[in-house]
Design an enzyme around this catalytic site. Structure first.
Site, PDB file in Angstrom:
ATOM      1  N   ASP A  31     123.069   1.057  -5.968  1.00 20.50           N
ATOM      2  CA  ASP A  31     122.729   2.003  -4.896  1.00 20.50           C
ATOM      3  C   ASP A  31     122.998   3.436  -5.350  1.00 20.50           C
ATOM      4  O   ASP A  31     122.258   4.369  -5.027  1.00 20.50           O
ATOM      5  CB  ASP A  31     123.571   1.680  -3.656  1.00 20.50           C
ATOM      6  CG  ASP A  31     122.938   2.141  -2.363  1.00 20.50           C
ATOM      7  OD1 ASP A  31     121.872   2.769  -2.420  1.00 20.50           O
ATOM      8  OD2 ASP A  31     123.520   1.884  -1.301  1.00 20.50           O
ATOM      9  N   HIS A 223     128.488  -1.151   5.190  1.00 15.55           N
ATOM     10  CA  HIS A 223     127.905  -0.328   4.125  1.00 15.55           C
ATOM     11  C   HIS A 223     127.562   1.029   4.746  1.00 15.55           C
ATOM     12  O   HIS A 223     126.552   1.161   5.437  1.00 15.55           O
ATOM     13  CB  HIS A 223     126.647  -1.039   3.613  1.00 15.55           C
ATOM     14  CG  HIS A 223     125.938  -0.350   2.506  1.00 15.55           C
ATOM     15  ND1 HIS A 223     125.943  -0.818   1.211  1.00 15.55           N
ATOM     16  CD2 HIS A 223     125.177   0.779   2.480  1.00 15.55           C
ATOM     17  CE1 HIS A 223     125.214  -0.029   0.439  1.00 15.55           C
ATOM     18  NE2 HIS A 223     124.740   0.961   1.192  1.00 15.55           N
ATOM     19  N   CYS A 256     118.910   6.149  -0.680  1.00 15.93           N
ATOM     20  CA  CYS A 256     117.797   5.215  -0.811  1.00 15.93           C
ATOM     21  C   CYS A 256     116.502   5.997  -0.971  1.00 15.93           C
ATOM     22  O   CYS A 256     116.202   6.873  -0.170  1.00 15.93           O
ATOM     23  CB  CYS A 256     117.706   4.308   0.412  1.00 15.93           C
ATOM     24  SG  CYS A 256     116.239   3.250   0.355  1.00 15.93           S
ATOM     25  N   ASN A 265     126.611   7.428  -0.673  1.00 11.36           N
ATOM     26  CA  ASN A 265     127.391   6.351  -0.069  1.00 11.36           C
ATOM     27  C   ASN A 265     128.816   6.829   0.175  1.00 11.36           C
ATOM     28  O   ASN A 265     129.278   7.793  -0.447  1.00 11.36           O
ATOM     29  CB  ASN A 265     127.481   5.167  -1.047  1.00 11.36           C
ATOM     30  CG  ASN A 265     126.178   4.455  -1.209  1.00 11.36           C
ATOM     31  OD1 ASN A 265     125.246   4.974  -1.798  1.00 11.36           O
ATOM     32  ND2 ASN A 265     126.112   3.242  -0.692  1.00 11.36           N
TER      33      ASN A 265
HETATM   34  C1  LIG Z   1     118.462   0.263   1.593  1.00  5.82           C
HETATM   35  C2  LIG Z   1     118.281   0.072   0.135  1.00  5.82           C
HETATM   36  O1  LIG Z   1     118.896   0.772  -0.649  1.00  5.82           O
HETATM   37  S1  LIG Z   1     117.246  -1.151  -0.396  1.00  5.82           S
HETATM   38  C3  LIG Z   1     116.984  -0.880  -2.099  1.00  5.82           C
HETATM   39  C4  LIG Z   1     116.035   0.259  -2.415  1.00  5.82           C
HETATM   40  N1  LIG Z   1     114.655  -0.060  -2.215  1.00  5.82           N
HETATM   41  C5  LIG Z   1     113.981  -0.866  -3.086  1.00  5.82           C
HETATM   42  O2  LIG Z   1     114.533  -1.319  -4.077  1.00  5.82           O
HETATM   43  C6  LIG Z   1     112.525  -1.107  -2.757  1.00  5.82           C
HETATM   44  C7  LIG Z   1     112.109  -2.447  -3.300  1.00  5.82           C
HETATM   45  N2  LIG Z   1     110.748  -2.782  -2.938  1.00  5.82           N
HETATM   46  C8  LIG Z   1     109.886  -3.364  -3.812  1.00  5.82           C
HETATM   47  O3  LIG Z   1     110.217  -3.565  -4.990  1.00  5.82           O
HETATM   48  C9  LIG Z   1     108.510  -3.710  -3.304  1.00  5.82           C
HETATM   49  O4  LIG Z   1     108.332  -3.185  -2.030  1.00  5.82           O
HETATM   50  C10 LIG Z   1     108.266  -5.240  -3.223  1.00  5.82           C
HETATM   51  C11 LIG Z   1     108.273  -5.839  -4.598  1.00  5.82           C
HETATM   52  C12 LIG Z   1     109.311  -5.895  -2.339  1.00  5.82           C
HETATM   53  C13 LIG Z   1     106.915  -5.479  -2.567  1.00  5.82           C
HETATM   54  O5  LIG Z   1     105.930  -4.691  -3.199  1.00  5.82           O
HETATM   55  P1  LIG Z   1     104.390  -5.168  -3.200  1.00  5.82           P
HETATM   56  O6  LIG Z   1     103.611  -4.120  -3.896  1.00  5.82           O
HETATM   57  O7  LIG Z   1     104.020  -5.538  -1.805  1.00  5.82           O
HETATM   58  O8  LIG Z   1     104.481  -6.478  -4.098  1.00  5.82           O
HETATM   59  P2  LIG Z   1     103.400  -7.617  -4.322  1.00  5.82           P
HETATM   60  O9  LIG Z   1     104.055  -8.901  -4.009  1.00  5.82           O
HETATM   61  O10 LIG Z   1     102.106  -7.272  -3.614  1.00  5.82           O
HETATM   62  O11 LIG Z   1     103.139  -7.542  -5.894  1.00  5.82           O
HETATM   63  C14 LIG Z   1     102.457  -6.452  -6.510  1.00  5.82           C
HETATM   64  C15 LIG Z   1     102.693  -6.503  -8.007  1.00  5.82           C
HETATM   65  O12 LIG Z   1     104.081  -6.250  -8.258  1.00  5.82           O
HETATM   66  C16 LIG Z   1     104.631  -7.331  -9.007  1.00  5.82           C
HETATM   67  N3  LIG Z   1     105.991  -7.555  -8.488  1.00  5.82           N
HETATM   68  C17 LIG Z   1     106.318  -7.927  -7.232  1.00  5.82           C
HETATM   69  N4  LIG Z   1     107.644  -8.048  -7.125  1.00  5.82           N
HETATM   70  C18 LIG Z   1     108.167  -7.739  -8.327  1.00  5.82           C
HETATM   71  C19 LIG Z   1     109.488  -7.717  -8.816  1.00  5.82           C
HETATM   72  N5  LIG Z   1     110.534  -8.021  -8.039  1.00  5.82           N
HETATM   73  N6  LIG Z   1     109.676  -7.372 -10.099  1.00  5.82           N
HETATM   74  C20 LIG Z   1     108.620  -7.043 -10.877  1.00  5.82           C
HETATM   75  N7  LIG Z   1     107.343  -7.055 -10.472  1.00  5.82           N
HETATM   76  C21 LIG Z   1     107.116  -7.414  -9.204  1.00  5.82           C
HETATM   77  C22 LIG Z   1     103.730  -8.514  -8.726  1.00  5.82           C
HETATM   78  O13 LIG Z   1     103.835  -9.457  -9.760  1.00  5.82           O
HETATM   79  C23 LIG Z   1     102.386  -7.854  -8.642  1.00  5.82           C
HETATM   80  O14 LIG Z   1     101.941  -7.588  -9.957  1.00  5.82           O
HETATM   81  P3  LIG Z   1     100.379  -7.646 -10.329  1.00  5.82           P
HETATM   82  O15 LIG Z   1      99.739  -6.576  -9.505  1.00  5.82           O
HETATM   83  O16 LIG Z   1     100.375  -7.379 -11.790  1.00  5.82           O
HETATM   84  O17 LIG Z   1      99.946  -9.033  -9.942  1.00  5.82           O
END
Ligand SMILES: CC(=O)SCCNC(=O)CCNC(=O)[C@H](O)C(C)(C)COP(=O)(O)OP(=O)(O)OC[C@H]1O[C@@H](n2cnc3c(N)ncnc32)[C@H](O)[C@@H]1OP(=O)(O)O
Length: 314
Positions: A31, A223, A256, A265
């Protein structure tokens, strides 16, 4: 958003007994760094993790297996885990949003993972490209598969105390999200004040809503972000409600990338100062931790926002 818009308490400041021991869940390497614009070299991340373990922290959230385009800073998750010098007695949880992320984490040999759900519709869309209800279709198979593989799974709930787009978040909505994560197999919930708007009263209100719904307070962690300077007061309120796991970030790093106004944090040093003053055990060497945060601040090129770091190392 004004604090009154987030709701007024029915009762304030009830006194509960304090725990004798608290687990500090250090989120600095994940984070703390995820919002840094300049990519931090892997060597620096590894030394940060090593120093934190050396300072006595036993839970180090190491990185996230999220989409690298969404959080470029953590695109090196595989390399960090492959080169990590693991200390005995230290666990290194990682964030996984979906099955793809879990697959990557399993290949990297992790033993603890965390999924991160949103308590609001808007943040589920912005942070997960999903929805309040739809996010569970992503998490439930991940939690099930992780449990089958023998992993421990934590569930984060973001925006538990207020949301920059939706304002007040009804506690029952937070509880509904949290209960679904527990029912799916999470062993602990971390209640996130992602934008730092909580007050001691809203912390009590949300924790009470969970316990009234039958969730054991021992299954809850907190958190906090220090945006409005409330993180320590909120922590004390949670401790008095029986919470014994507190998330914090060395030197107060953090924020974030998908939450407007999410700043640092709660600093681990500030938390340690509070716990020491209350006589609560935590196992962290404050001097070694301050030294680590001063070192990390030098790597990032700006001073630590932690009051305790500034007071001790200033
Ligand atoms: C409060 C906080 O601090 S929370 C933490 C901070 N925020 C984050 O970390 C945000 C994280 N969010 C994300 O990573 C994204 O929103 C996701 C992965 C959950 C969803 O994203 P989407 O674009 O809807 O993913 P989707 O399932 O459609 O996949 C799109 C592509 O990404 C790839 N992909 C999906 N997940 C991952 C992953 N975890 N690692 C690597 N590649 C991934 C897929 O394989 C796909 O690839 P392709 O286009 O070559 O086939």
């Amino acid at each position: 958003m004004g604090v009154r818009e987030l709701g007024l308490p029915e009762r304030i400041g009830s006194e509960g007994p304090l725990p004798t021991e608290v687990t500090i869940w250090e989120v600095g390497p994940r984070d703390g760094l995820q919002n840094e614009a300049e990519i931090v070299p892997v060597e620096v991340k590894l030394e940060f993790l090593d120093r934190l373990a050396g300072a006595g922290l036993t839970t180090l959230e190491a990185t996230s297996f999220v989409h690298p385009k969404w959080v470029p800073q953590l695109a090196d998750a595989e390399e960090v885990l492959a080169r990590l010098r693991r200390h005995d007695g230290v666990r290194y949880p990682v964030l996984v949003p979906n099955e793809r992320g879990l697959g990557r984490a399993l290949a990297a040999g992790v033993t603890h993972v965390a999924v991160f759900a949103s308590a609001t519709e808007t943040f589920a869309r912005r942070n997960l490209n999903s929805g309040l209800d739809a996010q569970f279709a992503m998490f439930e198979p991940v939690i099930g598969r992780a449990r089958e593989a023998g992993l421990d799974v934590r569930g984060y709930v973001s925006m538990c105390f207020g949301d920059p787009w939706e304002g007040a978040v009804p506690p029952e909505q937070v509880v509904a999200v949290g209960k679904r994560l527990l029912d799916a197999g999470c062993s602990q919930l971390s209640l996130g004040d992602t934008i730092g708007v909580a007050t001691a009263a809203s912390v009590e209100r949300v924790i009470d809503a969970f316990t009234e719904a039958g969730v054991a307070v021992g299954d809850l962690a907190v958190h906090f972000h220090d945006t409005y300077g409330q993180a320590l007061a909120n922590t004390l309120a949670a401790l008095r409600r029986g919470v014994t796991t507190v998330d914090s970030s060395a030197g107060g790093l953090g924020g974030c990338p998908y939450a407007e106004s999410a700043t640092g944090n709660l600093a681990t040093e500030d938390l340690v100062w509070l716990l020491d003053g209350l006589g609560i055990k935590h196992g962290v060497d404050l001097d070694a931790l301050v030294e680590t945060s001063v070192w990390m601040a030098r790597q990032l090129g700006r001073p630590s926002p932690s009051r305790v770091v500034r007071a001790l190392a200033g």
